[in-house]
Design an enzyme around this catalytic site. Structure first.
Site, PDB file in Angstrom:
ATOM      1  N   GLU A 309       0.794  -1.226   0.000  1.00 28.94           N
ATOM      2  CA  GLU A 309       0.000   0.000   0.000  1.00 28.94           C
ATOM      3  C   GLU A 309       0.833   1.286   0.000  1.00 28.94           C
ATOM      4  OE1 GLU A 309      -4.073  -1.175   2.206  1.00 28.94           O
ATOM      5  OE2 GLU A 309      -2.326  -1.111   3.536  1.00 28.94           O
TER       6      GLU A 309
HETATM    7  C1  ACM Z   1      -2.181  -5.369   4.103  1.00 29.40           C
HETATM    8  O1  ACM Z   1      -3.261  -5.826   4.488  1.00 29.40           O
HETATM    9  N1  ACM Z   1      -2.022  -4.077   3.927  1.00 29.40           N
HETATM   10  C2  ACM Z   1      -1.057  -6.228   3.840  1.00 29.40           C
END
Ligand code: ACM
Length: 504
Positions: A309
């Site tokens: 992310e």
């Molecule tokens: C995640 O759930 N950001 C790995």
């Protein structure tokens, strides 16, 4: 004869006729001289002694008498019923358990197998009154399907301390899980003392989501949880999440920001906004110090570098930062694990990955295409499966669940149970799939009660997916075995979810 209520379901389990073996005062454990056999024997003797109310002796000599539990190591794979073509990574955990009226014999190739066999013995036992337990005669031959059966716990959004983590490890051990992945750093807090970078915990150890109390593991705490896990043949994989999810680091060390000023603390739950900068002079030394220290503190083979992310960085800078981190982990002699996004850094523009160093790619986000993960696997990367809609155990069970998130959907127990790992990424060669890992993120989870309510019974379901042979699994059978586990959860003080899908 009814099925023994063992979870995960063993490969082969046959009830035999005869009176049960009785666990009570006078029981002895025969083990040794190998240290792994003795350490498991001592652990078992302590447990059994507590349960029956008198100390249980551990002795080396097997004089053939009745009333003993024998823990026996062997070098012969046929002793534990292992076919020759079984992946050698699975052999250490294989075991054979023979229970007769007179004695119990657990045979394994390594301490891990003895320990797993003892768990099966424990789950096969039931109280028979007067402080005694009995185990029906049974023959079990068993080994795991996958070598990596994990649980990832987010300590960053809310902190869970050593005592709480010990309970998590004990629960994992009771379901034959073998990897505890600790998500130690994120925007909201930094949870592991780093000797070369003390400000990380001094400044960012105390913060948490919603302004709740923080906390961190000292080096000693970390060593203690590693040891507690190791005695149950569970390996700790520490995660330092880079190059995003780093506000706690930027809050502690201003040299990591373009302005040179530390960022403010962050106690919200947004993701994707914080980042390292590859061209700042402080960045590479930071990665070297932190990853070097973490690797040095970690006896296990793996260090997780996060990588998920990162929403405010171009692909090239992301690739450079991931490669910097990978090089540090590699230099420290550890194998890199990263969330699925790191696959994009391994496989630029479809070119083959650098297959020189082993790497484990952890798949989680089913909203994204998996082409990069598949390409990385075809180029030699191992793949760990954490499909969020099945194993993100912080998702609510249903709309009425009082805590948890729901971005990956509601996950009832049956959802976490009824899926086939090898169907998740059909393009990935099956030999590249190392296993299955559940995850629990703690944005909404503050206490042990919150945590175990979300873990139980789903963690048991995921453990069976990860351990048991596909032909040995089935929802009806699982649902029939789970209720027998409730007394053990309750004795351990664990809160659990009374799913309407199971006849408790
Ligand atoms: C995640 O759930 N950001 C790995």
């Amino acid at each position: 004869m009814t099925e023994i209520p063992v979870i995960p379901a063993p490969l082969e389990a046959e009830r035999r006729p005869g009176e049960p073996f009785v666990i009570g005062p006078g029981l002895r454990i025969v083990a040794g001289p190998e240290p792994d056999a003795v350490s498991t024997a001592i652990l078992v003797a302590g447990r059994v002694g507590e349960a029956v109310g008198t100390p249980v002796a551990v002795v080396e000599e097997d004089d053939g008498s009745a009333g003993v539990i024998v823990l026996r190591l062997t070098a012969d794979r046929t002793d534990v019923g292992l076919p020759a073509d079984v992946d050698p990574r699975l052999a250490d955990e294989a075991y054979r358990l023979e229970v007769s009226t007179e004695r119990v014999v657990v045979t394994a190739l390594a301490g891990a197998g003895l320990f797993r066999g003892v768990i099966t013995l424990q789950q096969s036992s039931r109280p028979s009154g007067g402080g005694l337990y009995e185990v029906p005669p049974v023959h079990v031959v068993d080994h795991p399907r996958f070598s990596w059966r994990g649980l990832s716990v987010d300590l960053a959004r809310h902190f869970f301390d050593l005592e709480q983590l010990r309970s998590v490890v004990d629960l994992m051990a009771s379901y034959k899980l073998n990897v505890l992945h600790l998500h130690l750093t994120d925007d909201q807090g930094w949870r592991l003392e780093i000797p070369s970078r003390p400000e990380l915990t001094a400044v960012s150890g105390t913060t948490a989501v919603g302004g709740d109390p923080g906390g961190w593991l000292t080096g000693q705490d970390y060593a203690a949880i590693v040891t507690h896990a190791a005695s149950r043949f569970i390996t700790v994989v520490p995660e330092i999440d880079i190059p995003g999810h780093v506000n706690a680091a930027l809050h502690a060390y201003g040299e990591l920001t373009p302005s040179g000023e530390p960022t403010r603390e962050y106690t919200g739950t947004d993701v994707g906004f914080s980042r390292l900068h590859v061209d700042l002079p402080g960045t590479a030394p930071f990665l070297r110090d932190v990853l070097g220290d973490v690797a040095a503190m970690t006896p296990g083979a793996h260090v997780h570098i996060g990588g998920d992310e990162v929403l405010t960085m171009d692909a090239e800078e992301y690739r450079r930062l991931v490669h910097l981190a990978m090089a540090e982990v590699d230099a420290a002699g550890k194998v890199v694990v990263g969330w699925q996004e790191v696959a994009t850094a391994l496989v630029p523009d479809g070119a083959p990955a650098d297959a020189a160093a082993p790497v484990v790619v952890q798949y989680w986000d089913e909203r994204e295409g998996a082409d990069d993960v598949t390409r990385a696997a075809l180029a030699g990367a191992d793949v760990l499966l954490s499909p969020a809609s099945k194993v993100y155990l912080d998702m609510r069970y249903d709309a009425s669940t009082p805590l948890g998130l729901d971005w990956a959907g509601h996950i009832e127990v049956r959802d976490s149970y009824e899926w086939e790992p090898l169907d998740v990424l059909p393009g990935v060669p099956r030999e590249r799939v190392v296993g299955v890992e559940a995850a629990v993120w703690t944005e909404t989870i503050r206490t042990s009660d919150d945590l175990f309510f979300l873990l139980l019974p789903r963690l048991a379901a995921v453990a069976e997916v990860a351990w048991s042979a596909p032909g040995r699994r089935g929802w009806e059978s699982f649902a029939a075995r789970v209720p027998a586990h409730v007394p053990r959860w309750e004795t351990a003080g664990l809160v659990w979810y009374r799913s309407p899908q199971i006849d408790w």
